[in-house]
Design a protein around this motif. Structure first.
Motif, PDB file in Angstrom:
ATOM      1  N   PHE A  36     -25.252  45.069   3.331  1.00  0.00           N
ATOM      2  CA  PHE A  36     -25.174  45.655   2.051  1.00  0.00           C
ATOM      3  C   PHE A  36     -25.798  44.808   1.305  1.00  0.00           C
ATOM      4  CE2 PHE A  36     -21.305  43.210   2.289  1.00  0.00           C
ATOM      5  CZ  PHE A  36     -21.118  42.517   1.067  1.00  0.00           C
ATOM      6  N   ILE A  37     -26.253  45.477  -0.162  1.00  0.00           N
ATOM      7  CA  ILE A  37     -26.811  44.684  -1.080  1.00  0.00           C
ATOM      8  C   ILE A  37     -25.704  44.128  -1.978  1.00  0.00           C
ATOM      9  CG2 ILE A  37     -28.532  45.091  -2.852  1.00  0.00           C
ATOM     10  CD1 ILE A  37     -29.529  45.525  -0.270  1.00  0.00           C
ATOM     11  N   ASP A  38     -26.106  42.964  -2.475  1.00  0.00           N
ATOM     12  CA  ASP A  38     -25.178  42.388  -3.475  1.00  0.00           C
ATOM     13  C   ASP A  38     -25.465  42.674  -4.729  1.00  0.00           C
ATOM     14  OD1 ASP A  38     -24.339  40.143  -5.092  1.00  0.00           O
ATOM     15  OD2 ASP A  38     -23.390  39.330  -3.540  1.00  0.00           O
ATOM     16  N   GLY A  39     -24.782  43.259  -5.427  1.00  0.00           N
ATOM     17  CA  GLY A  39     -25.134  43.842  -6.966  1.00  0.00           C
ATOM     18  C   GLY A  39     -25.048  42.679  -7.825  1.00  0.00           C
ATOM     19  N   TYR A  40     -24.122  41.814  -7.665  1.00  0.00           N
ATOM     20  CA  TYR A  40     -24.233  40.513  -8.347  1.00  0.00           C
ATOM     21  C   TYR A  40     -25.476  39.818  -8.641  1.00  0.00           C
ATOM     22  CZ  TYR A  40     -22.525  36.170 -10.759  1.00  0.00           C
ATOM     23  OH  TYR A  40     -22.570  35.106 -11.414  1.00  0.00           O
ATOM     24  N   PHE A  41     -26.028  39.454  -7.265  1.00  0.00           N
ATOM     25  CA  PHE A  41     -27.120  38.677  -7.133  1.00  0.00           C
ATOM     26  C   PHE A  41     -28.300  39.399  -7.324  1.00  0.00           C
ATOM     27  CE2 PHE A  41     -24.655  35.477  -4.827  1.00  0.00           C
ATOM     28  CZ  PHE A  41     -24.958  34.375  -5.562  1.00  0.00           C
ATOM     29  N   GLN A  42     -28.257  40.755  -7.319  1.00  0.00           N
ATOM     30  CA  GLN A  42     -29.403  41.863  -7.531  1.00  0.00           C
ATOM     31  C   GLN A  42     -29.805  41.622  -9.018  1.00  0.00           C
ATOM     32  OE1 GLN A  42     -28.825  45.936  -7.105  1.00  0.00           O
ATOM     33  NE2 GLN A  42     -30.847  46.058  -6.280  1.00  0.00           N
ATOM     34  N   HIS A  43     -28.582  41.653  -9.697  1.00  0.00           N
ATOM     35  CA  HIS A  43     -28.699  41.566 -11.582  1.00  0.00           C
ATOM     36  C   HIS A  43     -29.345  40.254 -11.602  1.00  0.00           C
ATOM     37  CE1 HIS A  43     -27.660  41.727 -15.561  1.00  0.00           C
ATOM     38  NE2 HIS A  43     -27.140  40.569 -15.417  1.00  0.00           N
ATOM     39  N   VAL A  44     -28.772  39.188 -11.245  1.00  0.00           N
ATOM     40  CA  VAL A  44     -29.167  37.877 -11.397  1.00  0.00           C
ATOM     41  C   VAL A  44     -30.699  37.873 -11.156  1.00  0.00           C
ATOM     42  CG1 VAL A  44     -29.230  35.377 -10.947  1.00  0.00           C
ATOM     43  CG2 VAL A  44     -27.136  36.464 -11.237  1.00  0.00           C
ATOM     44  N   LEU A  45     -31.260  38.166 -10.065  1.00  0.00           N
ATOM     45  CA  LEU A  45     -32.620  38.000  -9.513  1.00  0.00           C
ATOM     46  C   LEU A  45     -33.726  38.815 -10.443  1.00  0.00           C
ATOM     47  CD1 LEU A  45     -32.059  38.222  -5.712  1.00  0.00           C
ATOM     48  CD2 LEU A  45     -33.202  36.151  -7.082  1.00  0.00           C
ATOM     49  N   GLU A  46     -32.834  40.147 -10.889  1.00  0.00           N
ATOM     50  CA  GLU A  46     -33.744  40.971 -11.969  1.00  0.00           C
ATOM     51  C   GLU A  46     -33.996  40.122 -13.130  1.00  0.00           C
ATOM     52  OE1 GLU A  46     -31.388  44.428 -12.003  1.00  0.00           O
ATOM     53  OE2 GLU A  46     -32.440  45.208 -10.060  1.00  0.00           O
ATOM     54  N   MET A  47     -33.122  39.428 -13.657  1.00  0.00           N
ATOM     55  CA  MET A  47     -33.198  38.781 -14.876  1.00  0.00           C
ATOM     56  C   MET A  47     -33.858  37.508 -14.845  1.00  0.00           C
ATOM     57  SD  MET A  47     -31.595  40.811 -17.066  1.00  0.00           S
ATOM     58  CE  MET A  47     -31.970  42.191 -16.138  1.00  0.00           C
ATOM     59  N   LEU A  48     -34.023  36.813 -13.727  1.00  0.00           N
ATOM     60  CA  LEU A  48     -34.891  35.584 -13.799  1.00  0.00           C
ATOM     61  C   LEU A  48     -36.283  35.732 -13.697  1.00  0.00           C
ATOM     62  CD1 LEU A  48     -32.410  33.622 -11.353  1.00  0.00           C
ATOM     63  CD2 LEU A  48     -32.688  33.500 -14.062  1.00  0.00           C
ATOM     64  N   LYS A  49     -37.061  34.482 -14.212  1.00  0.00           N
ATOM     65  CA  LYS A  49     -38.325  34.540 -13.837  1.00  0.00           C
ATOM     66  C   LYS A  49     -38.712  34.097 -12.512  1.00  0.00           C
ATOM     67  CE  LYS A  49     -38.998  32.802 -18.532  1.00  0.00           C
ATOM     68  NZ  LYS A  49     -39.289  31.784 -19.401  1.00  0.00           N
ATOM     69  N   GLN A  50     -39.933  34.201 -12.131  1.00  0.00           N
ATOM     70  CA  GLN A  50     -40.449  33.895 -10.550  1.00  0.00           C
ATOM     71  C   GLN A  50     -39.965  32.658 -10.083  1.00  0.00           C
ATOM     72  OE1 GLN A  50     -44.588  34.840 -10.198  1.00  0.00           O
ATOM     73  NE2 GLN A  50     -44.742  34.239  -8.088  1.00  0.00           N
ATOM     74  N   PHE A  51     -40.132  31.843 -10.942  1.00  0.00           N
ATOM     75  CA  PHE A  51     -40.068  30.217 -10.480  1.00  0.00           C
ATOM     76  C   PHE A  51     -38.653  29.772 -10.759  1.00  0.00           C
ATOM     77  CE2 PHE A  51     -44.575  30.557 -11.332  1.00  0.00           C
ATOM     78  CZ  PHE A  51     -44.934  30.554 -10.181  1.00  0.00           C
ATOM     79  N   ASP A  52     -37.418  30.400 -10.979  1.00  0.00           N
ATOM     80  CA  ASP A  52     -36.171  29.945 -11.124  1.00  0.00           C
ATOM     81  C   ASP A  52     -35.513  30.032  -9.796  1.00  0.00           C
ATOM     82  OD1 ASP A  52     -36.039  29.669 -13.971  1.00  0.00           O
ATOM     83  OD2 ASP A  52     -35.946  31.863 -14.297  1.00  0.00           O
TER      84      ASP A  52
END
Length: 176
Positions: free
Chosen positions: A124-140
């Motif tokens: 299953f897809i993790d909504g917490y990390f999905q949100h975090v990854l959407e908010m971060l820059k490529q190199f974070d």
């Protein structure tokens, strides 16, 4: 037919293996990832309550926050599609595409973090990390996660953080 290359890291001996895929195989893996996205996303609030509060911080009440890598344990690249298996109890995720590639090539379906059996139907897809990854820059590649579920980049002050999930706040927010 053009070829794609996939890189996986073997857990047994930490060797890096490059696998060539033809476009049909690559398309099939992309289709599998899309199938997981359509059928099974766990909300950020659920992930926070179950994996973060009940498991991670409950086991270590003395720590105020944890540093979390956003690199996939399978290929050591930044996670694109964060997932885990239904039987996994850890907070960390792995990349869906990298996991499917590795599992199909090795014909072994075990979580790279806890080593529990983790078949395709259990992902299953993790909504917490999905949100975090959407908010971060490529190199974070790393975040600091706090006891209450708030997160920040490691070099940010905690008092400036907006909460990802909170019983009083329903919107998702972040800090850069």
């Amino acid at each position: 037919m053009s070829n794609q290359r996939g890189v996986i890291r073997r857990a047994e001996d930490n060797r890096v293996v490059t696998i060539g895929l033809n476009s049909a195989e690559h398309s099939f893996i992309k289709h599998m990832v899309n199938s997981i996205k359509k059928r099974s996303i766990v909300t950020a609030a659920s992930v926070q309550a179950h994996f973060l509060v009940k498991n991670t911080f409950a086991a270590r009440p003395d720590i105020p926050n944890i540093m979390v890598s956003l690199k996939c344990p399978v290929n050591e690249r930044k996670i694109k599609v964060p997932c885990r298996g239904l039987d996994c109890t850890h907070f960390l995720c792995f990349d869906a595409e990298a996991y499917l590639l590795k599992s199909m090539c090795e014909n072994r379906w075990t979580c790279p973090l806890c080593h529990k059996r983790t078949v395709f139907e259990d992902l299953f897809i993790d909504g917490y990390f999905q949100h975090v990854l959407e908010m971060l820059k490529q190199f974070d590649f790393e975040i600091k996660v706090h006891r209450d579920g708030a997160w920040s980049l490691p070099n940010r002050e905690y008092d400036k953080i907006s909460y990802l999930c909170n019983s009083n706040i329903s919107k998702l927010s972040h800090i850069r």
